[in-house]
Scaffold this motif. Sequence first.
Motif, short mmCIF file in Angstrom:
data_model
loop_
_atom_site.label_atom_id
_atom_site.label_comp_id
_atom_site.label_asym_id
_atom_site.label_seq_id
_atom_site.Cartn_x
_atom_site.Cartn_y
_atom_site.Cartn_z
N ARG A 77 80.61 -39.01 90.11
CA ARG A 77 81.18 -40.33 89.86
C ARG A 77 80.37 -41.09 88.82
N ALA A 78 79.05 -41.00 89.01
CA ALA A 78 78.18 -41.68 88.05
C ALA A 78 78.36 -41.07 86.66
N ARG A 79 78.51 -39.74 86.64
CA ARG A 79 78.70 -39.07 85.35
C ARG A 79 79.98 -39.55 84.68
N GLU A 80 81.00 -39.71 85.50
CA GLU A 80 82.28 -40.18 84.96
C GLU A 80 82.11 -41.58 84.38
N GLY A 81 81.42 -42.44 85.13
CA GLY A 81 81.19 -43.80 84.64
C GLY A 81 80.40 -43.81 83.35
N ARG A 82 79.39 -42.93 83.30
CA ARG A 82 78.56 -42.86 82.10
C ARG A 82 79.40 -42.42 80.90
N ALA A 83 80.18 -41.37 81.13
CA ALA A 83 81.04 -40.86 80.05
C ALA A 83 82.00 -41.95 79.59
N ALA A 84 82.56 -42.67 80.55
CA ALA A 84 83.52 -43.72 80.19
C ALA A 84 82.86 -44.76 79.30
N TRP A 85 81.62 -45.10 79.65
CA TRP A 85 80.95 -46.12 78.85
C TRP A 85 80.57 -45.61 77.47
N ILE A 86 80.19 -44.33 77.40
CA ILE A 86 79.91 -43.76 76.07
C ILE A 86 81.16 -43.84 75.21
N LEU A 87 82.32 -43.58 75.83
CA LEU A 87 83.57 -43.64 75.08
C LEU A 87 83.93 -45.08 74.72
N ALA A 88 83.54 -46.00 75.58
CA ALA A 88 83.97 -47.39 75.39
C ALA A 88 83.05 -48.16 74.44
N ILE A 89 81.76 -47.76 74.40
CA ILE A 89 80.78 -48.56 73.66
C ILE A 89 81.12 -48.82 72.19
N PRO A 90 81.49 -47.79 71.41
CA PRO A 90 81.74 -48.08 69.99
C PRO A 90 82.82 -49.15 69.80
N MET B 157 92.22 -42.93 82.24
CA MET B 157 91.95 -41.80 83.13
C MET B 157 90.65 -41.92 83.91
N LEU B 158 89.69 -42.67 83.43
CA LEU B 158 88.38 -42.69 84.07
C LEU B 158 88.19 -43.95 84.89
N ASP B 159 87.23 -43.85 85.78
CA ASP B 159 86.94 -44.97 86.66
C ASP B 159 85.54 -45.46 86.31
N PHE B 160 85.39 -46.73 85.99
CA PHE B 160 84.04 -47.20 85.69
C PHE B 160 83.94 -48.70 85.88
N LYS B 161 82.73 -49.13 86.03
CA LYS B 161 82.49 -50.57 86.24
C LYS B 161 82.85 -51.33 84.97
N GLY B 162 83.54 -52.43 85.12
CA GLY B 162 83.87 -53.25 83.96
C GLY B 162 85.18 -52.86 83.30
N LYS B 163 85.84 -51.83 83.84
CA LYS B 163 87.08 -51.34 83.25
C LYS B 163 88.15 -52.44 83.15
N ARG B 164 88.34 -53.12 84.29
CA ARG B 164 89.36 -54.15 84.33
C ARG B 164 89.05 -55.29 83.36
N PHE B 165 87.78 -55.64 83.32
CA PHE B 165 87.36 -56.73 82.44
C PHE B 165 87.66 -56.40 80.97
N ILE B 166 87.29 -55.19 80.58
CA ILE B 166 87.54 -54.77 79.19
C ILE B 166 89.03 -54.82 78.89
N PHE B 167 89.81 -54.28 79.82
CA PHE B 167 91.25 -54.23 79.59
C PHE B 167 91.83 -55.64 79.41
N VAL B 168 91.46 -56.54 80.30
CA VAL B 168 92.00 -57.91 80.21
C VAL B 168 91.54 -58.59 78.92
N ALA B 169 90.27 -58.40 78.57
CA ALA B 169 89.75 -59.03 77.35
C ALA B 169 90.51 -58.54 76.12
#
Lengths: 338, 291
Positions: A49-62, B114-126
């Motif tokens: 789960r943590a790995r998924e979150g990390r990957a998601a943030w790597i994808l989201a950061i740029p 597809m992924l689950d992560f903290k802050g997801k909803r916030f980013i989407f709404v913003a």
Amino acid sequence: MTAHTGTTGSPTGPVTPPPAAAPGRPDDRSPRGAGDGGSRTSRGRGTARAREGRAAWILAIPFCLLFLAFTAWPVVQSLFMSITDTRARDLRKPFSVNIIGFDNFTKALSDPIFRKAAANTAYFVLVGVPLTLVLALAAALALDKGITRFRAIFRLGFYMPVITSIVAVAVVWRFLLQDPGGLINTVLGWVGISGPNWLGDPDWSMPALIIMAAWRNFGTAMIIFLAGLQAVPAELHEAAAIDGANAWKRFRHVTLPLLRPTMLFVMVTTSIGYLQVFEEPFVMTKGGPLNSTMTVSYYTYQQFGFGNYGLASAMSYLIFVVIAIVTAIQFRLLRERT
Amino acid sequence: MSVDTAPRRVAKPRSGMVGSSQGGKWWLYVILTVALVAVVAPFVWMVLGSFKGEGELRQVPPTWLPESASLDNYTQLFDKLSFGQFFTNSIVVAVVVTIGNLVFCSMLGYALAMLDFKGKRFIFVAVMTTLMIPGVVTFVPLFVLVANAGLIDSLPGLFLPFLVSPFGVFLMRQFILGLPKDLLDAGRVDGAGELRIFWKIILPLCGPALATLGILTFLGSWNNFLWPLVVAQSEDRYTLPVALALYSTGQNSTNYGLLLAGATVVIVPILVVFLIFQKRFIEGIATTGLK
């Protein structure tokens, strides 16, 4: 590739159990982190789960960094600027500006040119949006139900103005609208109408821009209407025809109600675009003659050019507020009866 | 009009619609053709005019076909006014902006879908909120920002602010939501890393959405004109619309042949791109509703 078949339930692997066996591994049904295989412990799932979150943030950061810098920050900054007396010379020393509350807003609203610009923008929207929508709907209806051949060619041709640069279009249109000698007035002359001095006459400059905007934008609305018309079942039309409804009645009572969501969408997006009208007056008339084509966006841009950044920001927020209100009203009006 | 059509479908006015919708009504073709000519005529006239000399363009009444066609306007455009440079600038900016949007928007779009992560909803709404804010609101602060970063009159100043777009994220997210989630689990079972799954499994399936986003972004960038107008201040940074806008209001404003050739240079490449991808393009417009 070996474990692949187990999860997707694909029947290719003869050794793996059939899809029916999947419920035997209850963790496969759990919403997240199940994909790591049933052998993992609960702790293992936590790291997945943590790995998924990390990957998601790597994808989201740029995206997030660029978005923060070039969209979110300017939006906030603009709001701040609108209550300050920021001018161009304050660029280098941002802490020297004074907070002046709503002065910029009252200044804008009491400025006769701003009022004139607001009236012109209203004129542009109130005439331009219905004109564009009627043209688009007529074209869409004709292409959808009226004809069967050469549809693609007509669709392509009608859509062409949408994709072209306004600057290039303006060069051509200024030429077409010339008086005398412009192509449009020449054609009008054939049928005995002596055309006006389109861009030189304060009464005709705005109509000229509206015609041009309708020409340039009806293609988009037409494509969306065409997509909406696909959802109107032909059987309904046939049934109504058998019941004796003529073409107009069928349009009014069958097509139009079913097209309401599409109508709402097209109307909202077109209105939002037209409320911000800027390019047409910029490239065609510079707001003239006698401010007859001065729009709010163009006046805002002028204030920006004069270095009145605070005032320009306040004006841009006024546009935003009007857009929000108009959109809300349209949603109310068109949604109510569905 | 209706009088003319009457004899063609006498006796059956009620089933007329059903019958005529098979063959189409001839008068509709006439109206549509007239409309098509009216819509397309400015382009035809522009291209023809770009081959005409100054004298002929001032003729009253105007001519359609050039009396003596020449490429003078074009040679002048590229030799004297360095339209080649402007063309290159336009291409570079449009390509960088398009690549940026394809990469960054699909990355976030995938994470959101597809992924689950903290802050997801916030980013989407913003992101969705800014979709509704008109460009004029961010214009002034954006200019201040870019000026303070020393990027005025530079190529990065032209493309950096446009590398991502809320619309792109929205488009990619909606598309990826439609893909089966099993793909993820399958990839994970195979031991593929999260980023590898995105790159190797998800992205190749996003072809239609990427094509739509790519075309729309390229087009938007190519035609964008207000931002480059204020950022590009020296000639070798001009994009095509900027150069054309300045020349058409500046010293060359009366050189019609030159301006028409310039307009043709701006419009024709995009028309060609459009004609190649038009099917996908129109599908994209119909499904996203945005240009």
